[in-house]
Structure formats: C-alpha cells, structure tokens
Design a protein around this motif. Structure first.
Motif, PDB file in Angstrom:
ATOM      1  N   ASP A 158       0.869  -1.169   0.000  1.00 39.80           N
ATOM      2  CA  ASP A 158       0.000   0.000   0.000  1.00 39.80           C
ATOM      3  C   ASP A 158       0.912   1.227   0.000  1.00 39.80           C
ATOM      4  O   ASP A 158       1.591   1.492   0.985  1.00 39.80           O
ATOM      5  CB  ASP A 158      -0.901  -0.011   1.239  1.00 39.80           C
ATOM      6  CG  ASP A 158      -1.856   1.181   1.277  1.00 39.80           C
ATOM      7  OD1 ASP A 158      -1.682   2.108   0.462  1.00 39.80           O
ATOM      8  OD2 ASP A 158      -2.756   1.186   2.123  1.00 39.80           O
ATOM      9  N   PRO A 159       0.942   1.977  -1.096  1.00 42.33           N
ATOM     10  CA  PRO A 159       1.878   3.109  -1.187  1.00 42.33           C
ATOM     11  C   PRO A 159       1.411   4.365  -0.462  1.00 42.33           C
ATOM     12  O   PRO A 159       2.156   5.327  -0.380  1.00 42.33           O
ATOM     13  CB  PRO A 159       1.950   3.359  -2.694  1.00 42.33           C
ATOM     14  CG  PRO A 159       0.601   2.954  -3.201  1.00 42.33           C
ATOM     15  CD  PRO A 159       0.183   1.783  -2.350  1.00 42.33           C
ATOM     16  N   HIS A 160       0.192   4.353   0.099  1.00 44.35           N
ATOM     17  CA  HIS A 160      -0.384   5.563   0.696  1.00 44.35           C
ATOM     18  C   HIS A 160       0.101   5.770   2.133  1.00 44.35           C
ATOM     19  O   HIS A 160      -0.689   6.011   3.049  1.00 44.35           O
ATOM     20  CB  HIS A 160      -1.910   5.484   0.676  1.00 44.35           C
ATOM     21  CG  HIS A 160      -2.486   5.144  -0.658  1.00 44.35           C
ATOM     22  ND1 HIS A 160      -2.618   3.843  -1.098  1.00 44.35           N
ATOM     23  CD2 HIS A 160      -2.975   5.934  -1.640  1.00 44.35           C
ATOM     24  CE1 HIS A 160      -3.159   3.839  -2.307  1.00 44.35           C
ATOM     25  NE2 HIS A 160      -3.387   5.092  -2.667  1.00 44.35           N
ATOM     26  N   MET A 161       1.405   5.670   2.335  1.00 51.03           N
ATOM     27  CA  MET A 161       1.928   5.682   3.704  1.00 51.03           C
ATOM     28  C   MET A 161       1.759   7.036   4.388  1.00 51.03           C
ATOM     29  O   MET A 161       1.848   7.131   5.613  1.00 51.03           O
ATOM     30  CB  MET A 161       3.394   5.230   3.711  1.00 51.03           C
ATOM     31  CG  MET A 161       4.307   5.906   2.722  1.00 51.03           C
ATOM     32  SD  MET A 161       4.832   7.537   3.280  1.00 51.03           S
ATOM     33  CE  MET A 161       5.921   8.045   1.988  1.00 51.03           C
ATOM     34  N   TRP A 162       1.488   8.101   3.631  1.00 51.99           N
ATOM     35  CA  TRP A 162       1.274   9.413   4.241  1.00 51.99           C
ATOM     36  C   TRP A 162      -0.078   9.500   4.949  1.00 51.99           C
ATOM     37  O   TRP A 162      -0.322  10.445   5.689  1.00 51.99           O
ATOM     38  CB  TRP A 162       1.381  10.511   3.177  1.00 51.99           C
ATOM     39  CG  TRP A 162       0.288  10.464   2.144  1.00 51.99           C
ATOM     40  CD1 TRP A 162      -0.916  11.114   2.180  1.00 51.99           C
ATOM     41  CD2 TRP A 162       0.282   9.717   0.919  1.00 51.99           C
ATOM     42  NE1 TRP A 162      -1.664  10.831   1.061  1.00 51.99           N
ATOM     43  CE2 TRP A 162      -0.945   9.964   0.272  1.00 51.99           C
ATOM     44  CE3 TRP A 162       1.213   8.871   0.313  1.00 51.99           C
ATOM     45  CZ2 TRP A 162      -1.269   9.384  -0.952  1.00 51.99           C
ATOM     46  CZ3 TRP A 162       0.878   8.289  -0.906  1.00 51.99           C
ATOM     47  CH2 TRP A 162      -0.341   8.557  -1.525  1.00 51.99           C
ATOM     48  N   MET A 163      -0.951   8.477   4.741  1.00 50.80           N
ATOM     49  CA  MET A 163      -2.270   8.483   5.376  1.00 50.80           C
ATOM     50  C   MET A 163      -2.206   8.002   6.822  1.00 50.80           C
ATOM     51  O   MET A 163      -3.051   7.262   7.316  1.00 50.80           O
ATOM     52  CB  MET A 163      -3.241   7.631   4.563  1.00 50.80           C
ATOM     53  CG  MET A 163      -3.579   8.212   3.211  1.00 50.80           C
ATOM     54  SD  MET A 163      -4.300   9.877   3.331  1.00 50.80           S
ATOM     55  CE  MET A 163      -5.836   9.520   4.154  1.00 50.80           C
ATOM     56  N   SER A 164      -1.194   8.461   7.494  1.00 45.78           N
ATOM     57  CA  SER A 164      -0.975   8.201   8.915  1.00 45.78           C
ATOM     58  C   SER A 164      -0.294   9.425   9.477  1.00 45.78           C
ATOM     59  O   SER A 164       0.744   9.857   8.955  1.00 45.78           O
ATOM     60  CB  SER A 164      -0.088   6.967   9.110  1.00 45.78           C
ATOM     61  OG  SER A 164       0.519   6.978  10.391  1.00 45.78           O
ATOM     62  N   LEU A 165      -0.861  10.008  10.522  1.00 46.92           N
ATOM     63  CA  LEU A 165      -0.234  11.183  11.125  1.00 46.92           C
ATOM     64  C   LEU A 165       1.117  10.825  11.733  1.00 46.92           C
ATOM     65  O   LEU A 165       2.028  11.647  11.782  1.00 46.92           O
ATOM     66  CB  LEU A 165      -1.165  11.779  12.185  1.00 46.92           C
ATOM     67  CG  LEU A 165      -2.484  12.354  11.642  1.00 46.92           C
ATOM     68  CD1 LEU A 165      -3.403  12.740  12.785  1.00 46.92           C
ATOM     69  CD2 LEU A 165      -2.228  13.547  10.739  1.00 46.92           C
ATOM     70  N   ARG A 166       1.234   9.589  12.184  1.00 52.44           N
ATOM     71  CA  ARG A 166       2.506   9.124  12.733  1.00 52.44           C
ATOM     72  C   ARG A 166       3.566   9.077  11.643  1.00 52.44           C
ATOM     73  O   ARG A 166       4.709   9.506  11.833  1.00 52.44           O
ATOM     74  CB  ARG A 166       2.310   7.740  13.358  1.00 52.44           C
ATOM     75  CG  ARG A 166       3.511   7.233  14.131  1.00 52.44           C
ATOM     76  CD  ARG A 166       3.138   5.997  14.913  1.00 52.44           C
ATOM     77  NE  ARG A 166       2.978   4.826  14.059  1.00 52.44           N
ATOM     78  CZ  ARG A 166       2.455   3.680  14.471  1.00 52.44           C
ATOM     79  NH1 ARG A 166       1.995   3.566  15.706  1.00 52.44           N
ATOM     80  NH2 ARG A 166       2.377   2.648  13.653  1.00 52.44           N
TER      81      ARG A 166
END
Length: 325
Positions: free
Chosen positions: A168-176
């Motif tokens: 899943d390339p959407h790793m920015w969808m985590s505030l952490r």
C-alpha cells in the motif's frame, strides 16, 4: 636658444622628455582601467555568489499533500514547489507533460515517497537519468510499509526505494508517518540551506506538535464508533486503519472494478456489519461506488488521500468516518 630650451623642458612632441611622459600617462591610464575593471567584475561576482545562496529553494515532490509538509518546514523562507501529480489527478495513472519534466531542471531537490506509488515506479529512474545532479530523497526509508497478506496484511521493515506493487503506497495516510515525512523533509532542506537549519527544525517541531494534537483528537473521535469496519472503494487507508484500530473493506480488485461475485459478497458483508456508507475518491469514477451504496441502502461519501491541505483533510476524513459530519 631660450625659446628652444623652453620647448624642450615642457616636453613637446618629438623630443625625449615628451616620449617619457606619454608612456607614463598611458601606463597610468591602463592601471586605472584595470583597477576599475577588476572592481566591477569583483562586485558582480560577489553579487552572483550572494544570489546563488539566496535564490528561492526549488523542491520537487510527487503528490499535493507533500506541498503542505514542505511549506510548513520552510516557514518564511522562499521556496518554490513543483508537484508532479497535480490536484485532481491520480498518481496511479497520471503521466507528466514534457513541460513538467523540463521544469525539474531548476529543482534543487526531489522528495520522493519511495513507497511503490505507480507514478514513481514509472518515472523516478527516468528523472535520475535526465537530471543526474538532482538530489533525491526517499521518504519511506524509515517507515514500515503495509503489504496485503491474507485478510489482515502485514507491515514490513523499511527499505530503500520500494517498487512492490502489492504494497500500500499511501503511507502518508498516517499522522505518525507524516511526522517521519516532515522530519526527513526538514533534514533534506537543511542540507541545501545549512544557515536555515535551526529555523527549518523549529518549524518542523511546531508542525509535528499540530500532527500530535490532531492524532489525539482523531483517536478520541473514533473511540466509540458503532462499527470499526469502513467500506472503501480504493484501498488507501491501511495506515489510517492501523493507527486507529479500524479495518477497511475494499471494493477494488487490484485497481480494477470488482467482479459480480465479489460485489455480491461485499453487499452481504456490509449489511451484516451494519455498514451503510461507501467511501470513494473524487479523483476517479464514482459509478460503482454509487451502485454499491444503493444496494446496501446507504450513502456514498467522498474522501481523498490526495488533498493538498493535508492536516485539515485528515481531520475531515476522521469526522466523516465517525459520523460527526
């Protein structure tokens, strides 16, 4: 004789004293000329050197959310940002124009996601070949990436540039993860502008505090929701679900519309879990999501992982999931 002697002493043309003074004048003229010339060129050089260290920093990135990270780190420092995948487009399918690629010639830095997003899989190596001098940063180097495996998936150790299409390339969808992204962005920008390091780091610390505050608020808002499963058309929320103990039920099949059999199964599962909302993205077609929403007697709601106003967008996504809006 006196008259001739007078002419001799005053250096009229044709006598020895006249040649001497003429040569001295020429020498003085040349000396003054070179002094003025070197003074001008030295001043121009100093101005050029000063301009080279104070011209706006030009930073390229892949998706719109990165623009907020870069601007927050820069603060008041002049920075020009080149976003390769513009708002409204999908990094899974977007192809840049020749003028966009040409615009990278002025870039001091390219901040890549490095998480396996299709745009970068197709273009990062080409960009390196065209502009071998551009500094390239991989944001995923210190971030665990999610790889679907069975029903729950797993997170794997950080690596160099990840090109596994199954992650899943959407790793920015985590505030952490966003905090890691901001830290890496600040470090990369500080290397190019060492005199701004303290300012960049102060700015990133301030923004990271905003991320931490938002994370706490989101965690609280999602604590008591009636179902912890969300029905999403595009599987962009693995990291968001991990952070807040949620599960995403995905409509797409490897980027394609689901088969009739899978669609029927989704309808049954959604109804059994009391799900009546289908989340989909404005960057793609909403036709299938609308159909599915009707089948479960529910509603289709638009959310996007690509909004340029990252922090506000994350809050709005949480509000829609929790049913607060």
């Amino acid at each position: 004789m006196r008259k001739n002697s007078f002419k001799y002493k005053n250096g009229l043309p044709g006598n020895k004293n006249s040649s001497y003074h003429g040569f001295s004048g020429l020498l003085l003229f040349l000396l003054l000329f070179w002094c003025i010339f070197f003074s001008c060129t030295s001043g121009c050089t100093e101005q050029n050197e000063k301009a080279s260290t104070t011209h706006p920093l030009v930073v390229a990135c892949t998706i719109p959310p990165q623009e907020e990270f870069i601007r927050e780190v820069a603060g008041d420092y002049p920075v020009s940002i080149l976003v390769m995948v513009p708002p409204g487009s999908s990094p899974h399918t977007f192809e840049p124009t020749p003028s966009q690629i040409a615009g990278l010639e002025s870039a001091d830095l390219y901040i890549a996601l490095g998480s396996g997003i299709e745009f970068e899989n197709r273009w990062i190596s080409r960009i390196k070949q065209i502009y071998p001098g551009i500094k390239m940063i991989n944001l995923s180097e210190n971030i665990e990436l999610y790889h679907p495996s069975g029903s729950h998936g797993e997170f794997t150790e950080p690596s160099q540039y990840n090109t596994n299409e199954r992650s899943d390339p959407h790793m920015w969808m985590s505030l952490r993860n966003a905090a890691w992204i901001v830290n890496t962005t600040a470090e990369a920008m500080a290397l190019l502008r060492p005199d701004m390091k303290d300012s960049f780091f102060k700015n990133k610390d301030n923004y990271n505090q905003k991320l931490a505050d938002a994370d706490q608020d989101i965690r609280e808002s999602l604590k008591n929701i009636k179902t912890r499963t969300i029905l999403v058309y595009h599987p962009a929320y693995s990291y968001f679900c991990r952070d807040y103990d949620l599960e995403q039920m995905v409509v797409e099949e490897n980027g394609r519309e689901p088969s009739s059999r899978k669609l029927a199964d989704l309808i049954t599962r959604a109804k059994s879990k009391g799900i009546n909302i289908v989340f989909t993205e404005p960057e793609g077609s909403t036709r299938q999501a609308e159909t599915l929403a009707r089948e479960i007697d529910g509603t289709m709601i638009l959310i996007s992982p690509l909004d340029r106003n990252y922090l506000e967008n994350m809050k709005q996504i949480a509000e829609k999931i929790s049913g607060l809006s």
